[in-house]
Design an enzyme around this catalytic site. Structure first.
Site, PDB file in Angstrom:
ATOM      1  N   ASP A 189      62.593  30.606  45.288  1.00 52.93           N
ATOM      2  CA  ASP A 189      62.938  31.727  44.412  1.00 52.93           C
ATOM      3  C   ASP A 189      63.753  31.197  43.229  1.00 52.93           C
ATOM      4  O   ASP A 189      64.902  31.560  43.039  1.00 52.93           O
ATOM      5  CB  ASP A 189      63.736  32.733  45.267  1.00 52.93           C
ATOM      6  N   ILE A 198      61.484  27.815  28.001  1.00 51.07           N
ATOM      7  CA  ILE A 198      60.214  27.522  27.319  1.00 51.07           C
ATOM      8  C   ILE A 198      59.327  26.670  28.230  1.00 51.07           C
ATOM      9  O   ILE A 198      59.820  25.996  29.153  1.00 51.07           O
ATOM     10  CB  ILE A 198      60.441  26.788  25.977  1.00 51.07           C
ATOM     11  N   LYS A 215      63.254  31.426  39.924  1.00 51.85           N
ATOM     12  CA  LYS A 215      63.380  32.312  38.752  1.00 51.85           C
ATOM     13  C   LYS A 215      63.455  31.521  37.442  1.00 51.85           C
ATOM     14  O   LYS A 215      64.401  31.643  36.669  1.00 51.85           O
ATOM     15  CB  LYS A 215      64.595  33.233  38.880  1.00 51.85           C
ATOM     16  N   ASP A 230      70.089  32.115  51.693  1.00 50.37           N
ATOM     17  CA  ASP A 230      71.047  31.724  50.657  1.00 50.37           C
ATOM     18  C   ASP A 230      72.288  31.143  51.302  1.00 50.37           C
ATOM     19  O   ASP A 230      73.302  31.831  51.449  1.00 50.37           O
ATOM     20  CB  ASP A 230      71.432  32.947  49.815  1.00 50.37           C
ATOM     21  N   ALA A 289      63.030  30.544  33.645  1.00 49.40           N
ATOM     22  CA  ALA A 289      63.129  31.467  32.502  1.00 49.40           C
ATOM     23  C   ALA A 289      63.356  30.709  31.193  1.00 49.40           C
ATOM     24  O   ALA A 289      64.186  31.094  30.391  1.00 49.40           O
ATOM     25  CB  ALA A 289      64.262  32.460  32.723  1.00 49.40           C
TER      26      ALA A 289
HETATM   27  P1  5BU Z   1      69.702  39.855  50.614  1.00 49.40           P
HETATM   28  O1  5BU Z   1      70.727  39.058  51.340  1.00 49.40           O
HETATM   29  O2  5BU Z   1      68.594  40.444  51.537  1.00 49.40           O
HETATM   30  O3  5BU Z   1      70.300  40.919  49.719  1.00 49.40           O
HETATM   31  O4  5BU Z   1      68.979  38.766  49.698  1.00 49.40           O
HETATM   32  C1  5BU Z   1      67.922  39.097  48.868  1.00 49.40           C
HETATM   33  C2  5BU Z   1      67.292  37.859  48.264  1.00 49.40           C
HETATM   34  O5  5BU Z   1      66.293  38.276  47.354  1.00 49.40           O
HETATM   35  C3  5BU Z   1      68.255  36.974  47.514  1.00 49.40           C
HETATM   36  O6  5BU Z   1      67.823  35.624  47.723  1.00 49.40           O
HETATM   37  C4  5BU Z   1      68.040  37.328  46.061  1.00 49.40           C
HETATM   38  O7  5BU Z   1      68.157  36.200  45.210  1.00 49.40           O
HETATM   39  C5  5BU Z   1      66.602  37.784  46.047  1.00 49.40           C
HETATM   40  N1  5BU Z   1      66.326  38.856  45.062  1.00 49.40           N
HETATM   41  C6  5BU Z   1      66.853  40.123  45.154  1.00 49.40           C
HETATM   42  O8  5BU Z   1      67.625  40.436  46.056  1.00 49.40           O
HETATM   43  N2  5BU Z   1      66.500  41.079  44.237  1.00 49.40           N
HETATM   44  C7  5BU Z   1      65.667  40.813  43.224  1.00 49.40           C
HETATM   45  O9  5BU Z   1      65.327  41.704  42.430  1.00 49.40           O
HETATM   46  C8  5BU Z   1      65.152  39.489  43.136  1.00 49.40           C
HETATM   47  C9  5BU Z   1      65.485  38.553  44.068  1.00 49.40           C
HETATM   48 BR1  5BU Z   1      64.000  39.080  41.800  1.00 49.40          BR
END
Ligand code: 5BU
Length: 271
Positions: free
Chosen positions: A89, A95, A91, A41, A93
């Protein structure tokens, strides 16, 4: 009878997978001996590429501020060079008609390069139908968000059960779930043969050095996720790339640590 999917090796599960992408994921994990997905991210392309070069796995594009299409070619080249797959990722959501357009078109043209994407089940089967109309002919796969890692998530109980029921009806395209535990048998009725079910479970909310962040994220260790709750792939973001995407050596070392902990837990699960 409960499914035993998670007690079989990724290689065995590849042999039984009918969706092209599910097969490819299981084969890649078996070949590379890794069940780690790195979630990147970051908001600029150079940081994204630096991290991918350091760890070689999966990412998000919609938060990049300098996205352009040449990036896709770079990503595809890196994917081939380092033998990894892309999970966007996104997501989805909305139609079916709208998500089909979001998936195939716009700036990001996600279906053209992401092997896997995901969707919230909240719109009902329409979201799967829309994404599948684009992704299935390309051999792509979809994960439904059956649960989330954040405190107070509403994706629990009957919501999660309905998500699994929706997936069961679309097994050609829905390859599994974003979830915190295994989903075989969840919400099943007497007419469902859950003994043969095999869902790919990808699990975010993984961290070794922290229990969470200040915005509700909750972390468990790779061992807990893989061994105790049967996750197939751990998704790790900040635990690996931290706060400075330029520290390539440190990032690579962290990726190696998560990878080896995830794989050790998987081997222990098999034994
Ligand atoms: P982290 O930096 O390890 O906390 O990032 C976790 C990634 O997983 C981040 O890209 C979120 O958008 C993604 N994620 C999450 O953390 N938890 C969830 O339930 C979902 C996606 Br669905």
């Amino acid at each position: 009878m409960a499914s035993l999917a998670h007690t079989r090796s990724y290689g065995e599960r590849a042999l039984n997978a009918t969706n092209t992408t599910a097969k490819l994921i299981f084969e890649t994990m078996e070949r590379k001996k890794t069940n780690l997905a790195v979630s990147v991210d970051v908001t600029c392309t150079s940081d994204l590429l630096a991290i991918i070069e350091a760890v070689a796995p999966y990412t998000h594009v919609d938060i990049l501020e300098d996205f352009d299409h040449s990036l896709i070619e770079r990503l595809q080249h890196l994917g081939r060079e380092h033998d990894f797959l892309y999970f966007e990722d996104r997501k989805f959501a909305d139609i079916g008609n709208t998500v089909a357009l979001q998936y195939s078109s716009g700036v990001h043209k996600i279906s053209s390069w992401a092997h896997v994407t995901n969707a919230h089940p909240v719109p009902g089967p329409s979201v799967i139908k829309g994404l599948s109309s684009v992704g299935l002919p390309l051999g792509r796969g979809l994960l439904l968000l059956a649960e989330m890692s954040t405190a107070g998530s509403l994706a629990v109980g009957t919501y999660t059960e309905e998500a699994v029921r929706m997936a069961r009806k679309h097994r050609d395209f829905v390859i599994g779930f974003i979830a915190q535990r295994r989903m075989e048998g969840v919400g099943a009725g007497p007419e469902d043969d859950v003994s043969t079910e095999d869902f790919l479970i990808m699990t975010p909310g993984i961290g070794l050095e922290s229990k969470g962040d200040s915005m509700g994220q909750q972390y468990r260790t790779p061992r807990t996720a893989v061994l105790e709750t049967g996750s197939d792939i751990i998704i790790v973001g900040r635990g690996i790339y931290g706060t400075d995407p330029k520290e390539v050596d440190r990032i690579a070392a962290k990726a190696e640590r998560y990878m080896s902990e995830g794989w050790a837990a998987y081997l222990e699960r098999l034994s």
